[in-house]
Scaffold this motif. Structure first.
Motif, short mmCIF file in Angstrom:
data_model
loop_
_atom_site.label_atom_id
_atom_site.label_comp_id
_atom_site.label_asym_id
_atom_site.label_seq_id
_atom_site.Cartn_x
_atom_site.Cartn_y
_atom_site.Cartn_z
N GLN A 73 1.57 -10.19 -8.36
CA GLN A 73 2.30 -11.23 -9.10
C GLN A 73 3.76 -10.82 -9.16
O GLN A 73 4.13 -9.84 -9.79
N THR A 74 4.61 -11.54 -8.45
CA THR A 74 6.03 -11.20 -8.43
C THR A 74 6.72 -11.69 -9.71
O THR A 74 6.32 -12.70 -10.30
N ASN A 75 7.77 -10.97 -10.13
CA ASN A 75 8.52 -11.40 -11.31
C ASN A 75 10.02 -11.20 -11.16
O ASN A 75 10.77 -11.34 -12.13
N LEU A 76 10.44 -10.87 -9.94
CA LEU A 76 11.86 -10.76 -9.63
C LEU A 76 12.17 -11.75 -8.52
O LEU A 76 11.44 -11.84 -7.53
N LEU A 127 20.94 10.97 -7.10
CA LEU A 127 20.62 9.58 -7.41
C LEU A 127 19.23 9.27 -6.87
O LEU A 127 19.01 9.27 -5.66
N LYS A 128 18.31 9.02 -7.76
CA LYS A 128 16.94 8.72 -7.36
C LYS A 128 16.87 7.29 -6.82
O LYS A 128 17.36 6.36 -7.43
N ILE A 129 16.22 7.13 -5.68
CA ILE A 129 15.99 5.81 -5.11
C ILE A 129 14.69 5.27 -5.68
O ILE A 129 13.64 5.90 -5.57
N THR A 130 14.76 4.09 -6.26
CA THR A 130 13.58 3.55 -6.93
C THR A 130 13.55 2.03 -6.81
O THR A 130 14.39 1.42 -6.13
N THR A 131 12.58 1.41 -7.45
CA THR A 131 12.45 -0.04 -7.39
C THR A 131 13.52 -0.72 -8.24
O THR A 131 14.11 -0.09 -9.12
N VAL A 132 13.73 -2.00 -8.00
CA VAL A 132 14.69 -2.74 -8.79
C VAL A 132 14.27 -2.77 -10.26
O VAL A 132 15.09 -2.58 -11.15
N SER A 144 0.82 -1.22 0.00
CA SER A 144 0.00 0.00 0.00
C SER A 144 0.85 1.26 0.00
O SER A 144 0.41 2.32 -0.45
N ASP A 145 2.08 1.16 0.48
CA ASP A 145 2.99 2.31 0.45
C ASP A 145 3.66 2.49 -0.90
O ASP A 145 4.47 3.40 -1.09
N GLY A 146 3.35 1.61 -1.85
CA GLY A 146 3.82 1.79 -3.21
C GLY A 146 5.14 1.10 -3.55
O GLY A 146 5.73 1.36 -4.59
N HIS A 147 5.60 0.20 -2.67
CA HIS A 147 6.85 -0.48 -2.93
C HIS A 147 6.64 -1.74 -3.76
O HIS A 147 5.54 -2.30 -3.79
N GLU A 148 7.68 -2.16 -4.42
CA GLU A 148 7.65 -3.36 -5.23
C GLU A 148 7.92 -4.58 -4.35
O GLU A 148 8.74 -4.52 -3.43
N ILE A 149 7.25 -5.69 -4.65
CA ILE A 149 7.47 -6.94 -3.93
C ILE A 149 8.20 -7.92 -4.83
O ILE A 149 7.80 -8.16 -5.97
N GLY A 150 9.30 -8.48 -4.31
CA GLY A 150 10.03 -9.50 -5.03
C GLY A 150 9.95 -10.83 -4.30
O GLY A 150 9.55 -10.89 -3.13
#
Length: 233
Positions: free
Chosen positions: A138-141, A220-225, A97-103
Motif C-alpha cells: 500500500q503506497t502512501n507517498l 550520511l545514511k542512505i535510507t527511504t524517503v 524483496s530487496d527491502g526498498h520502499e515503493i512510492g
C-alpha cells in the motif's frame, strides 16, 4: 448606578465581540490552513538522505542498481508508474524483496497540473491499485511526474492519504548523460534530509557507487524517503 451597569454591559459586549472575532479567525485558520504542502526535503536533524528513484521506462539498469544498493547495504525509495509496474511486475517485486520502499508515481506520466480533480484521482488511485495487486504494498507517498502539480493535485493526494514528495537535489540524469555531472549534482553540498532525484539510466548506474561512497565518507545514511522525512510510524 444605571450608568455603571450600562458601562459594564458595554465592556462585556466589547469583550464578547472581540472573543467572537478571535474565535472565528482561529477557526478559519484551522480550516483554511493549507495542509497540502509537498515535502522538498527530510528531517535536517537526522544525518541521512534518500536517493529517490523515479521509474517510468525501461528495465535494463534497475537490477544492476539494486545490486549496487544491496552490496552497499543501502535502501531507498522507488517511485513507480502504474503502466511501468504492469509491464515489469517481476522487477517491481524484486525491488520490494530487496527491502526498498515503493512510492506512487501516477499511472500514465501525466502533467497533473493540467488534470481535473477526477483525473488526478484516477491517475494516483490506478497506480496505487496496480502496485497493491502486484506486490501487496500500500503506497502512501506520491511523486508527481516531472514534478508537475497544482493545489488540486495536492488535495487529491491528501484525500487518498498520500504525502506529496518533491526533491531538494535533481541530478537531471534523464537529460544529461554525463556520469561526473550526475555525481556532482547529487553530492554538491549534500546535507541532512536531502532528497536526491534520479532515474534508472546508464550514467546514473555508473555514478551510484561513487555517490554511495561519498555519503558513507560523510556519515550520511542512505535510507527511504519515509525514514528521511521521519514520518515512519
Amino acid at each position: 448606578m444605571n450608568l455603571k451597569i450600562l458601562s459594564n454591559l458595554c465592556i462585556v459586549g466589547m469583550l464578547f465581540a472581540l472573543f467572537c472575532i478571535t474565535y472565528d479567525n482561529s477557526i478559519k485558520s484551522v480550516f483554511n490552513q493549507n495542509n497540502y504542502e509537498p515535502y522538498y526535503c527530510g528531517d535536517a536533524n537526522l544525518p541521512q538522505v534518500s536517493l529517490m528513484i523515479n521509474v517510468y521506462w525501461g528495465n535494463e539498469y534497475i537490477e544492476p542498481m539494486l545490486k549496487v544498493l544491496k552490496d552497499n547495504n543501502a535502501t531507498t525509495t522507488f517511485f513507480v508508474g502504474g503502466s511501468w509496474a504492469n509491464k515489469y511486475s517481476e522487477i517491481l517485486n524484486k525491488i520490494v524483496s530487496d527491502g526498498h520502499e515503493i512510492g506512487n508515481h501516477g499511472f500514465n506520466h501525466k502533467s497533473h497540473s493540467k488534470l481535473t480533480y477526477e483525473q488526478n484521482y484516477n491517475e494516483i488511485y490506478m497506480c496505487q491499485e496496480v502496485v497493491k495487486n502486484l506486490c501487496n504494498v500500500q503506497t502512501n507517498l506520491f511523486a508527481p511526474p516531472s514534478g508537475d502539480f497544482n493545489n488540486t493535485t495536492l488535495k487529491v493526494a491528501s484525500a487518498l492519504n498520500y504525502k506529496t514528495i518533491m526533491w531538494s537535489k535533481d541530478t537531471i540524469d534523464w537529460r544529461d548523460k554525463n556520469t561526473d555531472l550526475i555525481y556532482k549534482r547529487a553530492t554538491n553540498n549534500l546535507k541532512n534530509g536531502d532528497l536526491v532525484l534520479m532515474h534508472p539510466t546508464q550514467n546514473t548506474l555508473e555514478a551510484l557507487p561513487k555517490i554511495i561512497d561519498y555519503c558513507n565518507k560523510n556519515n550520511l545514511k542512505i535510507t527511504t524517503v519515509s525514514k528521511c522525512l521521519n514520518i515512519v510510524e
